[in-house]
Design an enzyme around this catalytic site. Structure first.
Site, PDB file in Angstrom:
ATOM      1  N   TYR A  47      22.783-166.630 -49.244  1.00 35.15           N
ATOM      2  CA  TYR A  47      23.462-167.918 -49.381  1.00 35.15           C
ATOM      3  C   TYR A  47      24.340-168.128 -50.725  1.00 35.15           C
ATOM      4  O   TYR A  47      24.595-166.670 -51.285  1.00 35.15           O
ATOM      5  CB  TYR A  47      22.422-169.073 -49.414  1.00 35.15           C
ATOM      6  CG  TYR A  47      21.758-169.154 -48.075  1.00 35.15           C
ATOM      7  CD1 TYR A  47      22.690-169.534 -47.078  1.00 35.15           C
ATOM      8  CD2 TYR A  47      20.443-168.585 -47.836  1.00 35.15           C
ATOM      9  CE1 TYR A  47      22.129-169.714 -45.772  1.00 35.15           C
ATOM     10  CE2 TYR A  47      19.997-168.852 -46.568  1.00 35.15           C
ATOM     11  CZ  TYR A  47      20.611-169.334 -45.427  1.00 35.15           C
ATOM     12  OH  TYR A  47      19.984-169.526 -44.340  1.00 35.15           O
TER      13      TYR A  47
ATOM     14  N   ARG B  53       5.414-168.514 -42.801  1.00 38.36           N
ATOM     15  CA  ARG B  53       5.098-168.482 -41.240  1.00 38.36           C
ATOM     16  C   ARG B  53       3.677-168.828 -41.214  1.00 38.36           C
ATOM     17  O   ARG B  53       3.384-169.594 -40.382  1.00 38.36           O
ATOM     18  CB  ARG B  53       5.526-167.165 -40.619  1.00 38.36           C
ATOM     19  CG  ARG B  53       7.004-167.086 -40.528  1.00 38.36           C
ATOM     20  CD  ARG B  53       7.565-165.634 -40.136  1.00 38.36           C
ATOM     21  NE  ARG B  53       7.364-164.629 -41.343  1.00 38.36           N
ATOM     22  CZ  ARG B  53       7.504-163.320 -41.199  1.00 38.36           C
ATOM     23  NH1 ARG B  53       7.750-162.944 -40.153  1.00 38.36           N
ATOM     24  NH2 ARG B  53       7.337-162.600 -42.178  1.00 38.36           N
TER      25      ARG B  53
HETATM   26  C1  FMN Z   1      11.711-170.898 -39.712  1.00 36.81           C
HETATM   27  C2  FMN Z   1      11.758-170.015 -41.058  1.00 36.81           C
HETATM   28  C3  FMN Z   1      12.688-170.851 -41.917  1.00 36.81           C
HETATM   29  C4  FMN Z   1      12.734-170.576 -43.318  1.00 36.81           C
HETATM   30  N1  FMN Z   1      13.504-171.142 -44.125  1.00 36.81           N
HETATM   31  C5  FMN Z   1      14.026-170.713 -45.388  1.00 36.81           C
HETATM   32  C6  FMN Z   1      14.334-171.681 -46.357  1.00 36.81           C
HETATM   33  O1  FMN Z   1      14.822-172.762 -46.041  1.00 36.81           O
HETATM   34  N2  FMN Z   1      14.690-171.392 -47.530  1.00 36.81           N
HETATM   35  C7  FMN Z   1      14.077-170.030 -48.082  1.00 36.81           C
HETATM   36  O2  FMN Z   1      14.329-169.803 -49.221  1.00 36.81           O
HETATM   37  N3  FMN Z   1      13.551-169.249 -47.047  1.00 36.81           N
HETATM   38  C8  FMN Z   1      13.276-169.621 -45.882  1.00 36.81           C
HETATM   39  N4  FMN Z   1      12.559-168.705 -44.983  1.00 36.81           N
HETATM   40  C9  FMN Z   1      12.195-167.559 -45.385  1.00 36.81           C
HETATM   41  C10 FMN Z   1      10.643-167.704 -46.034  1.00 36.81           C
HETATM   42  O3  FMN Z   1      10.518-168.617 -47.058  1.00 36.81           O
HETATM   43  C11 FMN Z   1       9.919-166.423 -46.457  1.00 36.81           C
HETATM   44  O4  FMN Z   1      10.599-165.803 -47.534  1.00 36.81           O
HETATM   45  C12 FMN Z   1       9.823-165.437 -45.251  1.00 36.81           C
HETATM   46  O5  FMN Z   1       9.456-166.100 -44.091  1.00 36.81           O
HETATM   47  C13 FMN Z   1       8.775-164.384 -45.637  1.00 36.81           C
HETATM   48  O6  FMN Z   1       7.398-164.913 -46.161  1.00 36.81           O
HETATM   49  P1  FMN Z   1       6.316-165.000 -44.753  1.00 36.81           P
HETATM   50  O7  FMN Z   1       5.910-163.783 -44.391  1.00 36.81           O
HETATM   51  O8  FMN Z   1       5.191-165.667 -45.381  1.00 36.81           O
HETATM   52  O9  FMN Z   1       6.627-165.757 -43.630  1.00 36.81           O
HETATM   53  C14 FMN Z   1      12.467-169.141 -43.470  1.00 36.81           C
HETATM   54  C15 FMN Z   1      11.722-168.367 -42.765  1.00 36.81           C
HETATM   55  C16 FMN Z   1      11.347-168.839 -41.428  1.00 36.81           C
HETATM   56  C17 FMN Z   1      10.490-168.365 -40.405  1.00 36.81           C
END
Ligand code: FMN
Length: 357
Positions: free
Chosen positions: A170, A316
């Site tokens: 971003y 997630r």
């Molecule tokens: C549906 C969805 C929305 C996300 N929205 C954001 C967001 O708004 N800002 C951000 O920094 N990361 C966003 N992410 C990334 C997550 O915060 C995270 O960095 C990434 O999913 C890896 O972590 P996890 O394995 O616990 O899901 C999003 C991920 C998903 C799946």
């Protein structure tokens, strides 16, 4: 007591445990960017579920930075009352909540923002896609001011802190990266000049919120694309964060979608930014938050014990099980999330939720 459930500190703020809900776009705001009731309910459920800190999904700081419809806004004072309803709901459950603030830059689309997307350089987001308009000096200054004012609104709405979105390609990430910042003026051309936008955004936020208010960054420490930011470049950013008065850093990576890896099923597939976090740890004493594929308590505990991270951040898994922290305390070892990425709303649907069977 396990380390995961020991209290932790970010700045002067004490958090009940070491689990953080990583920023997760909700796709639940109205046309003006105001949170709607299901979003407030989602945050209440997270707070009830025992996570130490909630970070909201990215909220846009300026009209030109809205990444998608249904995205939450923090670009206008009129939004403060509805944002306050959200913070009050979380606080009533004993939770803590910070707002992630963002500008989508070249990742915005004309159909959502009704203008050409803006970026440090006219480098399209997708191959053959539309070229964003290069920001001029006045526009850069305006956007820096917009981050500051947005942070002031978040504070006025009762958030416990603000997180700059400096990851996932971003606007801040677009300035940081040589793949997207081709400028040769005061905002690009050397690492220091590419980082100037972030430095000035952090300063504008501090001016607005004062010295004691928690200010975090989610940092893309490595781009994983050709001609992108290397890990050494990312470590260089980490080196400056304390001087720029940031209170904590969440380590992520990937200029595009490389940050949300699929199919994390075995413990050795978890914590996919751990090598990068270890490099960051060698460079800073700031509280370090690790995100990316964390699923098992045993893996989280090991990372906290080895001292690489002070907090563990989950996205997630908390979509599927908002009460996962309580479940962990009751003996569940592992999140049941299968990292299928179906939590993102498919075209025509809104609202983040677990769509796995
Ligand atoms: C549906 C969805 C929305 C996300 N929205 C954001 C967001 O708004 N800002 C951000 O920094 N990361 C966003 N992410 C990334 C997550 O915060 C995270 O960095 C990434 O999913 C890896 O972590 P996890 O394995 O616990 O899901 C999003 C991920 C998903 C799946």
């Amino acid at each position: 007591m396990t380390k995961l459930f020991e209290p932790g500190k970010i700045g002067d703020l004490t958090l009940a445990n070491r689990l953080v809900r990583s920023a997760t776009a909700e796709y639940m705001a109205d046309a003006a960017g105001r949170p709607e009731p299901p979003m407030v309910e989602m945050y209440e459920a997270l707070a009830r579920g025992g996570v130490g800190l909630i970070v909201t999904g990215h909220a846009f700081v300026h009209r030109s930075g809205r990444r998608h419809i249904k995205m939450t806004g923090v670009h206008d004072d009129d939004l403060i009352p509805s944002l306050e309803a959200l913070t009050k709901a979380v606080h009533a459950q004993g939770g803590k909540v910070m707002m992630q603030i963002n500008h989508g830059g070249r990742r915005c689309t004309e159909d959502v923002i009704n203008q050409e997307p803006l970026a440090p350089s006219p480098v399209p987001h997708t191959k053959g896609g539309p070229r964003p308009r290069e920001l001029n000096e006045t526009q850069i200054r305006e956007l820096i001011g917009a981050y500051g004012r947005a942070a002031g609104r978040a504070k006025a709405a009762g958030f416990d802190g603000v997180q700059l979105h400096g990851a996932h390609g971003y606007l801040i990430g677009q300035f940081n990266s040589p793949a997207t910042n081709w400028r040769k003026d005061g905002w690009g051309g050397s690492v220091a000049r590419r980082l100037r936008f972030l430095e000035e955004v952090a300063a504008a936020v501090r001016d607005e919120v004062g010295g004691d208010y928690p200010l975090l960054i989610k940092l893309g420490i490595q781009d994983f694309v050709r001609d992108g930011m290397t890990l050494d470049d990312g470590v260089e950013i980490v080196r400056h964060l304390e001087d720029w008065e940031l209170d904590a850093v969440e380590i992520s990576g990937g200029l595009d979608s490389q940050n949300v890896r699929k199919d994390i099923l075995r413990p050795d597939e978890e914590a996919y930014f751990l090598p990068q976090a270890r490099k960051a740890r060698e460079t800073t004493d700031l509280p370090l938050i690790l995100v990316g594929g964390l699923r098992s308590q045993s893996v989280m505990e090991r990372i906290l014990e080895e001292g690489t991270a002070d907090f563990i951040s989950l996205c997630r898994p908390l979509i599927r099980e908002p009460d996962l922290p309580l479940r962990f305390q009751e003996g569940q070892d592992k999140a049941s999330c299968i990292s299928c990425n179906r939590c993102w709303p498919p075209p025509g649907e809104y609202g983040v939720k677990c769509r796995a069977s």
